[in-house]
Design an enzyme around this catalytic site. Structure first.
Site, PDB file in Angstrom:
ATOM      1  N   LYS A  37      -0.197  -1.266  -3.692  1.00  9.65           N
ATOM      2  CA  LYS A  37      -0.517  -0.082  -2.897  1.00  9.65           C
ATOM      3  C   LYS A  37      -0.051   1.121  -3.717  1.00  9.65           C
ATOM      4  CE  LYS A  37      -1.524   2.025   1.140  1.00  9.65           C
ATOM      5  NZ  LYS A  37      -2.837   1.961   1.828  1.00  9.65           N
ATOM      6  N   ASP A  54       2.487  -0.869   5.126  1.00 13.80           N
ATOM      7  CA  ASP A  54       1.358  -1.524   4.458  1.00 13.80           C
ATOM      8  C   ASP A  54       1.804  -2.150   3.137  1.00 13.80           C
ATOM      9  OD1 ASP A  54      -0.123  -0.573   6.547  1.00 13.80           O
ATOM     10  OD2 ASP A  54      -1.152   0.984   5.410  1.00 13.80           O
TER      11      ASP A  54
END
Length: 233
Positions: A37, A54
């Site tokens: 990410k 996330d």
């Protein structure tokens, strides 16, 4: 080694749910995995530093294990557009530097790697570049996550057109049901999915039904049964 860039039709389309689920599916098949990410906003202050939910979901399904900073090199606290969060933090993001960092991480020998974007395909990285440029610079095929709701046909087709216009390859798409009412009429729901299959000209990797909103990305195993890995895995 297979590497894909994961984008969505919008913020909260379900990119992390899909990415974490695909990583979990790859692990179930005995593959080594890595989830990245590169840029995340909406991070929490912890004793270990800024952490993004996330990114943590991807970290948990990266085997062999890596550090948090490997998964998420740029973390920002405000839950706003990444380029604005970076500006507030006094950080200048650019594709050249970001591509170099991610390319170095991709040198690790993994069977299956996913690079998750932020927001949709056109989310800005700075005043002149989009985060999507990371996929095109690194020549990564794209997995598109479509938030299934009213308006998704337009959003999906426009995003697919933008991906191809930028010179990237759409490797497949995943539908993620966001609005239970959207699927209440089963015949109409099936017609919407058929339209996506006909117009996107890319394989459907699965359709995830409505799941509990309690941190679904933290338990992607619930979605595994509805997904398949991209061709070649």
């Amino acid at each position: 080694m297979s590497v894909y860039f994961v984008t969505g039709t919008d913020t909260d389309a379900g990119k992390t749910l899909v990415a974490a689920s695909l990583l979990a599916l790859a692990r179930a098949r005995g593959l080594t995995t890595l989830g990245l990410k590169p840029v995340a906003s909406g991070c929490a202050n912890t004793p270990d530093g800024l952490r993004n939910d996330d990114a943590l979901a991807l970290l948990a399904r990266s085997v062999p294990a890596v550090s948090y900073d490997t998964v998420n090199p740029f973390a920002f606290e405000p839950a706003i557009a990444p380029h604005l969060a970076a500006q507030r933090a006094g950080v200048q993001l650019d594709l050249a530097g970001l591509s170099e960092q991610i390319a170095a991480r991709l040198q690790a020998p993994r069977d299956f790697t996913l690079v998750e974007g932020a927001g949709g395909w056109r989310v800005p990285l700075n005043d002149s570049e989009d985060l999507a440029g990371l996929a095109t610079r690194l020549d990564l095929p794209v997995i598109l996550v479509i938030g299934l709701k009213l308006g998704c046909l337009n959003h999906a087709r426009l995003t697919a057109e933008a991906i191809r216009a930028d010179g990237a390859r759409l490797a497949g798409w995943v539908g993620n049901l966001l609005d239970a009412d959207f699927a209440r009429d089963e015949s109409l729901y099936a017609d919407n999915l058929a339209t996506l299959q006909r117009t996107l000209d890319a394989p459907c990797l699965g359709v995830i039904p409505r799941l509990s909103r309690v941190a679904p990305a933290r338990r992607p195993e619930a979605a595994i049964a509805h997904l398949e890995l991209p061709h070649g895995n």
